[in-house]
Write a protein that holds these residues in place. Structure first.
Motif, PDB file in Angstrom:
ATOM      1  N   LEU A 234      51.467  41.877  29.226  1.00 46.58           N
ATOM      2  CA  LEU A 234      50.219  42.087  29.960  1.00 46.58           C
ATOM      3  C   LEU A 234      49.984  41.035  31.048  1.00 46.58           C
ATOM      4  O   LEU A 234      49.059  41.165  31.848  1.00 46.58           O
TER       5      LEU A 234
ATOM      6  N   CYS B 221      42.899  41.323  24.714  1.00 44.64           N
ATOM      7  CA  CYS B 221      43.084  42.721  25.106  1.00 44.64           C
ATOM      8  C   CYS B 221      43.473  43.553  23.890  1.00 44.64           C
ATOM      9  O   CYS B 221      44.431  43.226  23.178  1.00 44.64           O
TER      10      CYS B 221
ATOM     11  N   HIS C  10      48.300  43.130  34.581  1.00 45.94           N
ATOM     12  CA  HIS C  10      46.951  43.208  34.028  1.00 45.94           C
ATOM     13  C   HIS C  10      46.188  41.892  34.095  1.00 45.94           C
ATOM     14  O   HIS C  10      45.097  41.817  34.680  1.00 45.94           O
TER      15      HIS C  10
ATOM     16  N   GLU D 153      43.117  40.629  36.464  1.00 52.37           N
ATOM     17  CA  GLU D 153      41.845  40.194  35.889  1.00 52.37           C
ATOM     18  C   GLU D 153      41.363  38.893  36.524  1.00 52.37           C
ATOM     19  O   GLU D 153      40.178  38.736  36.829  1.00 52.37           O
TER      20      GLU D 153
ATOM     21  N   TRP E  34      42.326  50.359  35.135  1.00 51.43           N
ATOM     22  CA  TRP E  34      42.606  49.640  33.892  1.00 51.43           C
ATOM     23  C   TRP E  34      42.109  48.193  33.927  1.00 51.43           C
ATOM     24  O   TRP E  34      41.422  47.718  33.013  1.00 51.43           O
ATOM     25  N   HIS E  35      42.443  47.473  34.991  1.00 52.30           N
ATOM     26  CA  HIS E  35      42.177  46.020  35.024  1.00 52.30           C
ATOM     27  C   HIS E  35      40.687  45.692  35.013  1.00 52.30           C
ATOM     28  O   HIS E  35      40.260  44.740  34.359  1.00 52.30           O
TER      29      HIS E  35
END
Length: 410
Positions: free
Chosen positions: A245, A28, A249, A253, A220-221
């Protein structure tokens, strides 16, 4: 054999790849504003060394790193500074790349912007909608705007497996990271947004689904899931990023990537770097206690900065103290002197490869770079004591190999 610490299992595991002699890595990247601080450098330098060492071991590495050039933070910052969101992102991305080059961080195989993969994000979201693992909202009688798409966390039973958080902890951390657990459009407080309906004065893209055509922008994800899938495939060997994260996040994912692909695990090895502290607190934009790389480079050499960063285990938080950099400059000078050493008195023969073996042993133990740096200093001191010219040359060649693997330029 290389062993890496897996954040999922909380253990060091023997490294085995999905494909023979090939490694697929996704890390990331930055959200491009106010870069590049020491925390950024700590993360990307570690993964730079990981890629260098995998290459040293004969692997062909496909390393993808993203730029989150559209999300809530970018939109908010652009509004605060009254700037175009795209120009803002491009400006800070350019500075980040310049800083990484100054620190001799190799460019990834793919350095990609989120906005270049919108089509893939929409594809993934539509598959999740068709599988009834996501849901689209419509305007409510209370005036709540519709057009959002959420992932239905209740239908992914492994949610929380990476972070090991319970539901209460997950709700608390989600709130700290900007999510609204009380959003009336959600079925579940933990459901996370895949697509946001269009808001006035914000960038948007067309979104076509079975429920109609609308405009909006990605959550975002979903951005990282889409870019990882597009450039690496449905399953990857290593996924990395900062420790903060992990949730929500990376947890999210996993949920959306495995649900979309129908394959598990999405990632074999999760690797996370620790926080860098300054004045007793985590270095962050919100606290305003950032140590910027561009400022450090005006006073210290790139090698000294790199040495300081690699002198800390990537999994352990550490406090920045400027006096460390003074010591690192001394270490660099000592090693540079050893590489230039020439003596002409012949005596006994030594075995220089013991240093290379110790280097491999340390790196195979979850990339123990602090131990490797001590080994470099030990080899440098040995060279300066050595009287045999051929011994010196052999030691210098081994030392250069080790230094190169750590990305030091001497």
């Amino acid at each position: 054999m290389l062993r890496l610490y897996n954040s999922l299992t909380r253990e060091k595991e023997l490294f085995r790849t999905l494909k023979r002699d090939k490694v697929l890595i996704y890390v990331c990247g930055i959200t491009p504003y106010d870069t590049t601080h020491l925390g950024h450098a700590f993360t990307y330098m570690f993964f730079d060394v990981l890629v260098r060492y995998l290459t040293f071991n004969g692997y062909k590495v496909n390393y993808t790193q993203n730029v989150t050039d559209i999300d809530d933070d970018i939109v908010k910052k652009a509004k605060e500074e009254k700037k175009d969101w795209k120009k803002l992102g491009d400006f800070w991305t350019k500075i980040f790349l310049s800083d990484m080059k100054s620190l001799n961080v190799l460019p990834p195989t793919h350095f990609v912007k989120a906005t270049d993969s919108i089509e893939k994000m929409i594809e993934i979201i539509n598959v999740l909608l068709k599988k009834w693992l996501a849901y689209k909202t419509h305007s409510t009688s209370s005036g709540q705007a519709g057009g959002n798409v959420y992932f239905d966390v209740g239908k992914f039973k492994k949610y929380g497996r990476l972070s090991k958080f319970n539901k209460k902890q997950m709700i608390l951390v989600s709130k700290e990271r900007g999510a609204d657990p009380n959003d009336p459009l959600k079925k579940n407080p933990l459901d996370f947004i895949l697509w946001q309906g269009h808001k006035a004065n914000e960038p948007s893209w067309p979104f076509d689904s079975a429920q109609g055509k609308e405009k909006g922008r990605p959550g975002w994800h979903i951005e990282c899931s889409a870019m990882a899938n597009r450039f690496l495939g449905r399953r990857i060997d290593i996924h990395g990023g900062r420790k903060d994260l992990i949730f929500p996040h990376h947890e999210s994912e996993i949920a959306q990537s495995e649900s979309y692909a129908g394959e598990s695990p999405f990632v074999r090895y999760w690797m996370h770097t620790a926080m860098v502290l300054y004045n007793g607190e985590k270095m962050s934009k919100s606290l305003g206690n950032l140590i910027m790389i561009k400022d450090l480079l005006t006073k210290y050499s790139p090698n000294a900065i790199r040495w300081m960063i690699l002198s800390h285990c990537y999994r352990h938080p550490w406090e920045f103290e400027e006096k460390e950099l003074h010591a690192c400059e001394d270490y660099i000078r000592e090693v540079a002197t050893a590489l230039k050493q020439i003596n002409k008195v012949s005596i006994r023969k030594i075995k220089a490869d013991i240093y290379l073996k110790d280097f491999i042993c340390a790196m195979n133990d979850d990339l123990d770079t602090p131990k490797v740096l001590q080994l470099i200093l030990k080899a440098a001191k040995r060279i300066q004591r050595e009287k045999n010219k051929s011994n010196i040359k052999e030691l210098q060649e081994v030392l250069k190999t080790i230094i190169t693997a750590l990305g030091l330029k001497l």
